[in-house]
Design a protein around this motif. Structure first.
Motif, mmCIF file in Angstrom:
data_model
loop_
_atom_site.group_PDB
_atom_site.id
_atom_site.type_symbol
_atom_site.label_atom_id
_atom_site.label_comp_id
_atom_site.label_asym_id
_atom_site.label_seq_id
_atom_site.Cartn_x
_atom_site.Cartn_y
_atom_site.Cartn_z
ATOM 1 N N SER A 136 56.190 67.450 144.740
ATOM 2 C CA SER A 136 57.242 67.628 143.726
ATOM 3 C C SER A 136 57.614 66.299 143.061
ATOM 4 O O SER A 136 58.790 65.956 142.927
ATOM 5 N N LEU A 137 56.582 65.564 142.637
ATOM 6 C CA LEU A 137 56.788 64.271 141.988
ATOM 7 C C LEU A 137 56.353 64.342 140.526
ATOM 8 O O LEU A 137 55.548 65.182 140.144
ATOM 9 N N SER A 138 56.881 63.423 139.728
ATOM 10 C CA SER A 138 56.436 63.280 138.347
ATOM 11 C C SER A 138 55.376 62.183 138.296
ATOM 12 O O SER A 138 55.322 61.323 139.189
ATOM 13 N N PRO A 139 54.530 62.154 137.265
ATOM 14 C CA PRO A 139 53.483 61.125 137.175
ATOM 15 C C PRO A 139 54.029 59.698 137.189
ATOM 16 O O PRO A 139 53.358 58.789 137.687
ATOM 17 N N SER A 140 55.222 59.490 136.654
ATOM 18 C CA SER A 140 55.784 58.135 136.577
ATOM 19 C C SER A 140 56.207 57.589 137.935
ATOM 20 O O SER A 140 56.527 56.403 138.061
#
Length: 214
Positions: free
Chosen positions: A71-75
């Motif tokens: 549940s992470l964003s690419p940034s």
């Protein structure tokens, strides 16, 4: 194509390196997710992407899969590619990096200054940050020429719209020189030696406590 590029012996050697990279990516993504849940904010971490990884047609799927799983964003998962990798097969690497950046990943050129990038090539590379090699940093407090070179890199990065991360800072004098010259991020033994995650958490908690007291 990849085997031709590396040679058979080098290919098997790099294959093992690629497996290690994937293990590190997986553990790093999971650790970022744990800290995010524990502290309520994100602590982006950089991981290395090797030449072999760049040639892997499943690279984007592997990385986006790790993001989804945690549940992470690419940034939040930063990607480091060494300067020397860009010079080996710049066309394919540029194409791969451009796709990764379109997804939302931030890409850093690691060990900048240790290779032989031309200024013309550098201007065409898709990067978000330059990581200034510690060889540049080591002599800046004692050698004016070294400091001028470091400032030159800062000016190049500004022109490219990229941030600069200085590696290997060990003294207050080095830190002050780079800070006053406009370096965006400074890292090294001046702040802390490399730590396991459990020990690094003590620094996180200390920072939270100090900010709460202000």
């Amino acid at each position: 194509k990849a085997i031709r590029a590396f040679g058979k012996y080098d290919w098997f050697k790099h294959l093992w390196k690629s497996k290690l990279d994937r293990f590190v990516w997986k553990e790093t993504a999971a650790q970022i997710a744990r800290w995010k849940k524990q502290y309520g904010f994100s602590l982006p971490v950089s991981v290395n992407v090797s030449r072999t990884d760049i040639y892997d047609l499943g690279l984007e799927e592997i990385l986006t899969g790790l993001l989804k799983e945690n549940s992470l964003s690419p940034s939040e998962l930063l990607l480091e590619i060494t300067e020397s990798a860009y010079t080996d097969d710049s066309k394919q690497i540029v194409e791969t990096v451009e796709r990764l950046r379109k997804i939302g990943f931030k890409v850093e050129m690691d060990d900048f200054g240790s290779g032989y990038s031309s200024l013309n090539m550098l201007a065409s590379l898709p990067i978000d940050a330059l990581k200034l090699d510690m060889g540049f940093v080591k002599g800046i407090a004692k050698n004016e020429k070294d400091f001028r070179m470091a400032r030159f890199v800062l000016e190049i990065a500004s022109y490219l719209g990229a941030k600069v991360v200085a590696e290997g800072v060990e003294t207050k004098e080095q830190y002050e020189l780079l800070k006053n010259a406009g370096c965006d991020i400074i890292q090294g033994y001046y702040f802390s030696k490399p730590l396991p995650a459990s020990d690094f958490e003590a620094l996180i908690q200390k920072e939270i406590s100090e900010r709460g007291e202000k």
